[in-house]
Every structure is written in structure tokens, then in C-alpha cells.
Design a protein around this motif. Structure first.
Motif, PDB file in Angstrom:
ATOM      1  N   GLY A   7       0.802  -1.219   0.000  1.00 47.51           N
ATOM      2  CA  GLY A   7       0.000   0.000   0.000  1.00 47.51           C
ATOM      3  C   GLY A   7       0.835   1.269   0.000  1.00 47.51           C
ATOM      4  N   ALA A   8       1.987   1.212  -0.638  1.00 45.39           N
ATOM      5  CA  ALA A   8       2.941   2.329  -0.590  1.00 45.39           C
ATOM      6  C   ALA A   8       2.452   3.602  -1.269  1.00 45.39           C
ATOM      7  N   THR A   9       1.454   3.494  -2.143  1.00 42.79           N
ATOM      8  CA  THR A   9       1.005   4.684  -2.872  1.00 42.79           C
ATOM      9  C   THR A   9      -0.162   5.388  -2.189  1.00 42.79           C
ATOM     10  N   GLY A  10      -0.667   4.821  -1.094  1.00 41.50           N
ATOM     11  CA  GLY A  10      -1.763   5.446  -0.367  1.00 41.50           C
ATOM     12  C   GLY A  10      -1.282   6.530   0.579  1.00 41.50           C
ATOM     13  N   LEU A  11      -2.221   7.140   1.293  1.00 44.78           N
ATOM     14  CA  LEU A  11      -1.888   8.257   2.177  1.00 44.78           C
ATOM     15  C   LEU A  11      -0.913   7.842   3.272  1.00 44.78           C
ATOM     16  N   VAL A  12      -1.257   6.821   4.046  1.00 50.10           N
ATOM     17  CA  VAL A  12      -0.373   6.374   5.117  1.00 50.10           C
ATOM     18  C   VAL A  12       0.849   5.687   4.540  1.00 50.10           C
ATOM     19  N   GLY A  13       0.646   4.847   3.529  1.00 49.85           N
ATOM     20  CA  GLY A  13       1.756   4.108   2.930  1.00 49.85           C
ATOM     21  C   GLY A  13       2.843   5.005   2.371  1.00 49.85           C
ATOM     22  N   SER A  14       2.459   6.119   1.785  1.00 51.28           N
ATOM     23  CA  SER A  14       3.460   7.035   1.226  1.00 51.28           C
ATOM     24  C   SER A  14       4.312   7.648   2.334  1.00 51.28           C
ATOM     25  N   HIS A  15       3.712   7.874   3.508  1.00 50.55           N
ATOM     26  CA  HIS A  15       4.483   8.385   4.644  1.00 50.55           C
ATOM     27  C   HIS A  15       5.409   7.305   5.198  1.00 50.55           C
ATOM     28  N   VAL A  16       4.920   6.070   5.241  1.00 50.38           N
ATOM     29  CA  VAL A  16       5.790   4.969   5.678  1.00 50.38           C
ATOM     30  C   VAL A  16       6.984   4.855   4.745  1.00 50.38           C
ATOM     31  N   LEU A  17       6.728   4.917   3.447  1.00 46.67           N
ATOM     32  CA  LEU A  17       7.805   4.799   2.465  1.00 46.67           C
ATOM     33  C   LEU A  17       8.819   5.928   2.629  1.00 46.67           C
ATOM     34  N   GLU A  18       8.344   7.136   2.779  1.00 40.81           N
ATOM     35  CA  GLU A  18       9.241   8.287   2.943  1.00 40.81           C
ATOM     36  C   GLU A  18      10.108   8.125   4.187  1.00 40.81           C
ATOM     37  N   GLN A  19       9.496   7.730   5.294  1.00 40.33           N
ATOM     38  CA  GLN A  19      10.240   7.570   6.539  1.00 40.33           C
ATOM     39  C   GLN A  19      11.217   6.399   6.464  1.00 40.33           C
ATOM     40  N   ALA A  20      10.803   5.311   5.835  1.00 40.18           N
ATOM     41  CA  ALA A  20      11.657   4.129   5.738  1.00 40.18           C
ATOM     42  C   ALA A  20      12.870   4.389   4.847  1.00 40.18           C
ATOM     43  N   LEU A  21      12.665   5.105   3.751  1.00 42.89           N
ATOM     44  CA  LEU A  21      13.779   5.414   2.852  1.00 42.89           C
ATOM     45  C   LEU A  21      14.817   6.290   3.545  1.00 42.89           C
ATOM     46  N   ALA A  22      14.367   7.123   4.485  1.00 38.83           N
ATOM     47  CA  ALA A  22      15.280   8.030   5.189  1.00 38.83           C
ATOM     48  C   ALA A  22      15.898   7.398   6.431  1.00 38.83           C
ATOM     49  N   ASP A  23      15.436   6.208   6.804  1.00 37.44           N
ATOM     50  CA  ASP A  23      15.880   5.573   8.040  1.00 37.44           C
ATOM     51  C   ASP A  23      17.080   4.671   7.767  1.00 37.44           C
ATOM     52  N   PRO A  24      18.246   4.942   8.371  1.00 37.90           N
ATOM     53  CA  PRO A  24      19.437   4.132   8.115  1.00 37.90           C
ATOM     54  C   PRO A  24      19.324   2.700   8.628  1.00 37.90           C
ATOM     55  N   ARG A  25      18.346   2.434   9.490  1.00 35.62           N
ATOM     56  CA  ARG A  25      18.155   1.066   9.990  1.00 35.62           C
ATOM     57  C   ARG A  25      17.481   0.168   8.970  1.00 35.62           C
ATOM     58  N   ILE A  26      16.900   0.776   7.945  1.00 33.61           N
ATOM     59  CA  ILE A  26      16.227   0.021   6.888  1.00 33.61           C
ATOM     60  C   ILE A  26      17.149  -0.060   5.684  1.00 33.61           C
ATOM     61  N   SER A  27      17.503  -1.287   5.302  1.00 33.79           N
ATOM     62  CA  SER A  27      18.423  -1.455   4.168  1.00 33.79           C
ATOM     63  C   SER A  27      17.690  -1.564   2.838  1.00 33.79           C
ATOM     64  N   GLN A  28      16.462  -2.117   2.872  1.00 32.89           N
ATOM     65  CA  GLN A  28      15.690  -2.264   1.631  1.00 32.89           C
ATOM     66  C   GLN A  28      14.201  -2.235   1.939  1.00 32.89           C
ATOM     67  N   ILE A  29      13.454  -1.584   1.055  1.00 33.53           N
ATOM     68  CA  ILE A  29      11.997  -1.568   1.133  1.00 33.53           C
ATOM     69  C   ILE A  29      11.457  -2.197  -0.142  1.00 33.53           C
ATOM     70  N   ILE A  30      10.690  -3.249   0.018  1.00 38.18           N
ATOM     71  CA  ILE A  30      10.050  -3.923  -1.111  1.00 38.18           C
ATOM     72  C   ILE A  30       8.589  -3.499  -1.131  1.00 38.18           C
ATOM     73  N   THR A  31       8.134  -2.971  -2.263  1.00 36.56           N
ATOM     74  CA  THR A  31       6.776  -2.452  -2.347  1.00 36.56           C
ATOM     75  C   THR A  31       6.086  -2.977  -3.609  1.00 36.56           C
ATOM     76  N   PRO A  32       5.395  -4.109  -3.525  1.00 37.16           N
ATOM     77  CA  PRO A  32       4.634  -4.583  -4.681  1.00 37.16           C
ATOM     78  C   PRO A  32       3.559  -3.562  -5.046  1.00 37.16           C
ATOM     79  N   VAL A  33       3.532  -3.156  -6.308  1.00 33.52           N
ATOM     80  CA  VAL A  33       2.611  -2.101  -6.728  1.00 33.52           C
ATOM     81  C   VAL A  33       2.004  -2.447  -8.090  1.00 33.52           C
ATOM     82  N   ARG A  34       0.966  -1.699  -8.450  1.00 34.24           N
ATOM     83  CA  ARG A  34       0.347  -1.865  -9.771  1.00 34.24           C
ATOM     84  C   ARG A  34       1.009  -0.966 -10.814  1.00 34.24           C
ATOM     85  N   HIS A  35       1.613   0.135 -10.359  1.00 37.63           N
ATOM     86  CA  HIS A  35       2.231   1.095 -11.273  1.00 37.63           C
ATOM     87  C   HIS A  35       3.628   1.448 -10.767  1.00 37.63           C
TER      88      HIS A  35
END
Length: 209
Positions: A7-35
């Protein structure tokens, strides 16, 4: 750590993605999407059909799953379509992640989620919670926000009106009835998988205001 975000393209999901990409504790984010999503060195965003999800290690072999999928009856168009997005897809993703050994799952649920609720929306949310509990993740976090605030690509008139009413009454409303900002929900979800607690945990709306 490596997380799977549904759900990375939704309202909450987009905030999770933004925060995770900026977090050094996260090495990779996998986001299955339609687009397609914009390219980022930490992001793997495979294009998938949620009705026929691929069973592949490069998607599901992760340390944790965060699910922010959600719709409305108006957007979905029918009860069947709503149930598919808000129950079937999150559950199927959970089953695949569990199959590949993922120990941790965090869900954006809803205030009032109850499998026995007379209200369809709350009942579906409650049934999803029950089904996830039955999968026996080592750590399961259920985040139950109230009305969610934040910038949407398409405004929902009903939500806009409710948010304005709640905002005008914020001084007298209890914490559980306050608006839940999307960025706060995202932070709660991300923290719950970075620091997972054994068993089940519910984060109520009063902790999200």
C-alpha cells in the motif's frame, strides 16, 4: 533490516515509504505495486497483480511486513470489491510472508474494528484482525486510527467535513476521538517493526493524535 510495504502509494503508505527510505536502519523496502514508482537505491517495487500474487523469495523473504492497504465503499464501488482490497489482499500478503518465514506484521486497521460489528466497514476490519492473529506471527501490531488527516491526491468530501468538525472540537474531545495524522500512523507502524514486541499489540487512536 528489510521490510515489505503493502500500500505504498496510499496516504499512510506514502508516509511509511518516505520515513523508511530516510531511516538508516532500513536497508531495503520492497513495495509490490500496480504502477511504477520513482527509482531509489533502497527501493524494489515489482509490478504485480494482487489477484495473482507471485510466490517468490525476492518479494516475501523479509524481516517485517507493513500493510497500509485500504479503500472506501465509494472508491471500491461494492461490498465485494471493498472486501477484496481491505481483507483479501492484506491477508494473502500475510500468508505469503509467513510462508517465507517473516516473523513480524503491522497493519493499519481502524478505530472500532470488530468482527461482530453491525457496520460492514468495521466488521471487515475486525475479521482481518482475527485472521491475522490466527497466522501466529511472532509479532503482530494492529494500529487503529480515527479519521486520518493528510494530503490526498483525491480529496474525500465526507472526510474533509469530519476532519473540520473534529478540529473545531479538539479542545473538548478525548484523545481517542482526535484526528490521526498520517505521518503519526506511519511512525507507529515503522517503529513497531523496527522494535517488534512478542505477541500481539494494539496501538489505539489516542496514541496517534
Amino acid at each position: 533490516m528489510k521490510i515489505l510495504l503493502i500500500g505504498a502509494t496510499g496516504l499512510v503508505g506514502s508516509h511509511v515509504l518516505e520515513q523508511a527510505l530516510a531511516d538508516p536502519r532500513i536497508s531495503q523496502i520492497i513495495t509490490p505495486v500496480r504502477h511504477e514508482l520513482p527509482v531509489h537505491p533502497k527501493l524494489f517495487a515489482p509490478i504485480v497483480n494482487f489477484d495473482q500474487l507471485p510466490d517468490e523469495a525476492n518479494i516475501w523473504d523479509v524481516d517485517a511486513v507493513i500493510c497500509t492497504l485500504g479503500s472506501t465503499m465509494k472508491v471500491a464501488g461494492s461490498k465485494a470489491a471493498f472486501r477484496q482490497v481491505d481483507y483479501t489482499y492484506p491477508l494473502e500478503c500475510a500468508k505469503l510472508a509467513k510462508k517465507w518465514g517473516c516473523p513480524t506484521y503491522a497493519l493499519t486497521s481502524a478505530l472500532g474494528a470488530n468482527a461482530n460489528s453491525p457496520f460492514f466497514y468495521s466488521r471487515i476490519k475486525g475479521k482481518l484482525e482475527q485472521s491475522l492473529i490466527a497466522l501466529n506471527f511472532e509479532s503482530l501490531t494492529l494500529v487503529r486510527p480515527n479519521v486520518i488527516s493528510g494530503h490526498r491526491n483525491q480529496e474525500r468530501l465526507g472526510e474533509v467535513v469530519v476532519i473540520r468538525i473534529i478540529s473545531s472540537l479538539s479542545r473538548i474531545l478525548p484523545a481517542s476521538c482526535q484526528i490521526s495524522p498520517a505521518q503519526n500512523i506511519a511512525s507507529a507502524l515503522l517503529n513497531s517493526v523496527i522494535h517488534p514486541e512478542k505477541g500481539g499489540k494494539i496501538i489505539s487512536s489516542k496514541h496517534l493524535a
